[in-house]
Design an enzyme around this catalytic site. Structure first.
Site, PDB file in Angstrom:
ATOM      1  N   GLY A 153      63.141  15.761  28.797  1.00 41.40           N
ATOM      2  CA  GLY A 153      63.869  14.539  28.460  1.00 41.40           C
ATOM      3  C   GLY A 153      65.178  14.895  27.778  1.00 41.40           C
ATOM      4  CB  ILE A 155      64.578  16.487  22.720  1.00 36.95           C
ATOM      5  CG1 ILE A 155      64.888  15.302  21.798  1.00 36.95           C
ATOM      6  CG2 ILE A 155      64.320  17.751  21.895  1.00 36.95           C
ATOM      7  CD1 ILE A 155      63.720  14.881  20.927  1.00 36.95           C
ATOM      8  CB  THR A 234      60.172  20.369  17.751  1.00 33.63           C
ATOM      9  OG1 THR A 234      60.570  20.366  19.135  1.00 33.63           O
ATOM     10  CG2 THR A 234      60.518  21.700  17.120  1.00 33.63           C
ATOM     11  CD  GLU A 265      52.748  15.742  11.446  1.00 32.41           C
ATOM     12  OE1 GLU A 265      53.437  14.725  11.171  1.00 32.41           O
ATOM     13  OE2 GLU A 265      53.061  16.542  12.335  1.00 32.41           O
ATOM     14  CG  HIS A 284      56.939  15.459  11.789  1.00 38.42           C
ATOM     15  ND1 HIS A 284      55.841  14.813  12.309  1.00 38.42           N
ATOM     16  CD2 HIS A 284      57.972  15.135  12.603  1.00 38.42           C
ATOM     17  CE1 HIS A 284      56.189  14.113  13.378  1.00 38.42           C
ATOM     18  NE2 HIS A 284      57.491  14.292  13.566  1.00 38.42           N
ATOM     19  CB  ALA A 286      62.496  18.997  14.156  1.00 37.73           C
TER      20      ALA A 286
END
Length: 322
Positions: A153, A155, A234, A265, A284, A286
């Site tokens: 996609g 990213i 990521t 998390e 988390h 990024a």
């Protein structure tokens, strides 16, 4: 004036939201689930924030005028897509607002694990200039290595461009194929999923979390990878079977991993990943950079204005595009 709600969150810099806020939008800023938030729902046309597991059928029933859920994140796995579909309310992600940050972070993790940055820092800080055993030092370059991107996609494409700048060969797997011209322009080639795992020196994950992608990397997939390969994640923790990854990292099935996301998390303090010398971990983090605070609020307010004008919003998540 159309009323919108901005769901306050520690990851949001509200001063930037106030700076960019169009005067045509009547805005309430409130924590999700607070009395102020619930009161504003009755008249709200748009909700700007992050996905929340409480946004079920009852939530949409309490917001009869709602026409848009505008996320500040790329991921939408915490959203109840079925409830949104039944209510006829589109969910839109952030339009690639954090794509530069996440792609840079993916490259950062690749460099960090290949060059053992955390290990080097710890040695220097402890007074060990080159570590206790020079025979143990094996550092690797990215140039000439093959990067396998799972999920091409926005990213994934930006990660591919950065990797090519480092001299990497890039292959990708995605259910949505590029045309030959697009692949040539990006200088990447398509590979079958298993082929990508077998032949990549670094595997970087960039897929949304869904029923199809949960645990798509497990024991069988790690067994296909090179023992010298690195995994970079990521996107979302549950895309990887974490116990299987820990076993692969411990047994030498793969060489190491750079992880920004976890199955749980925040991870529990006894997570075995914390004790492994061949991983680099971030929290988390990024996506959130100072620059994309502006980009994501700018994209969000643009979409809100589109909906208020009666237009179709941009960046509707794939599951609700029909």
């Amino acid at each position: 004036m159309a009323k919108i709600i901005i769901a306050d969150n520690p990851l949001n810099e509200i001063s930037i939201a106030r700076e960019l806020l169009p005067p045509s939008l009547d805005t309430v800023i409130a924590r999700h689930g607070s009395p102020e938030f619930k009161d504003a729902l009755a008249d709200a046309v748009c909700l700007v924030g992050f996905g929340d597991g409480t946004m079920d059928d009852a939530f949409y029933a309490s917001a009869p005028r709602l026409k848009l859920i505008q996320l500040l994140s790329a991921g939408y796995d915490r959203c109840d897509i079925g409830a949104a579909r039944r209510a006829g309310v589109p969910i839109c992600n952030n339009g690639g607002a954090n794509s530069t940050a996440v792609s840079e972070h993916a490259i950062l993790l690749m460099l960090a694990v290949c060059r053992r940055i955390v290990w080097q820092h710890s040695n220097v800080a402890a007074g060990r200039w080159r570590g206790n055993n020079v025979d143990d030092v094996k550092l690797y370059e990215l140039k000439g290595r093959t990067l396998g991107i799972v999920g091409l996609g926005t990213i994934g494409k930006k990660t591919a461009r950065l990797a090519r700048a480092f001299g990497m060969t890039v292959q990708y797997y995605d259910t949505a194929r590029l045309s030959e011209a697009q692949a040539d322009d990006l200088d990447v080639r398509f590979a079958l999923f298993e082929e990508l795992l077998r032949t990549s020196d670094v595997v970087s994950l960039h897929v949304p979390l869904s029923r199809e992608t949960k645990h798509m990397i497990g024991a069988a997939q790690f067994a296909m990878m090179k023992p010298t390969a690195y995994l970079i994640n990521t996107c979302r923790g549950p895309v990887v079977d974490e116990p299987a990854m820990i076993e692969a990292l411990t047994s030498g099935t793969i060489a190491g991993a750079g992880l920004d996301v976890f199955d749980q998390e925040p991870p529990p303090p006894n997570n075995p990943l914390f004790a492994l010398p061949n991983v680099v971990l971030t929290a988390h983090f990024a996506g959130p950079t100072w620059e994309n605070q502006y980009t994501r609020f700018r994209n969000a307010f643009d979409n809100c204005q589109r909906v208020v004008r009666g237009e179709k919003p941009l960046w509707i998540i794939p599951e609700l595009r029909d």
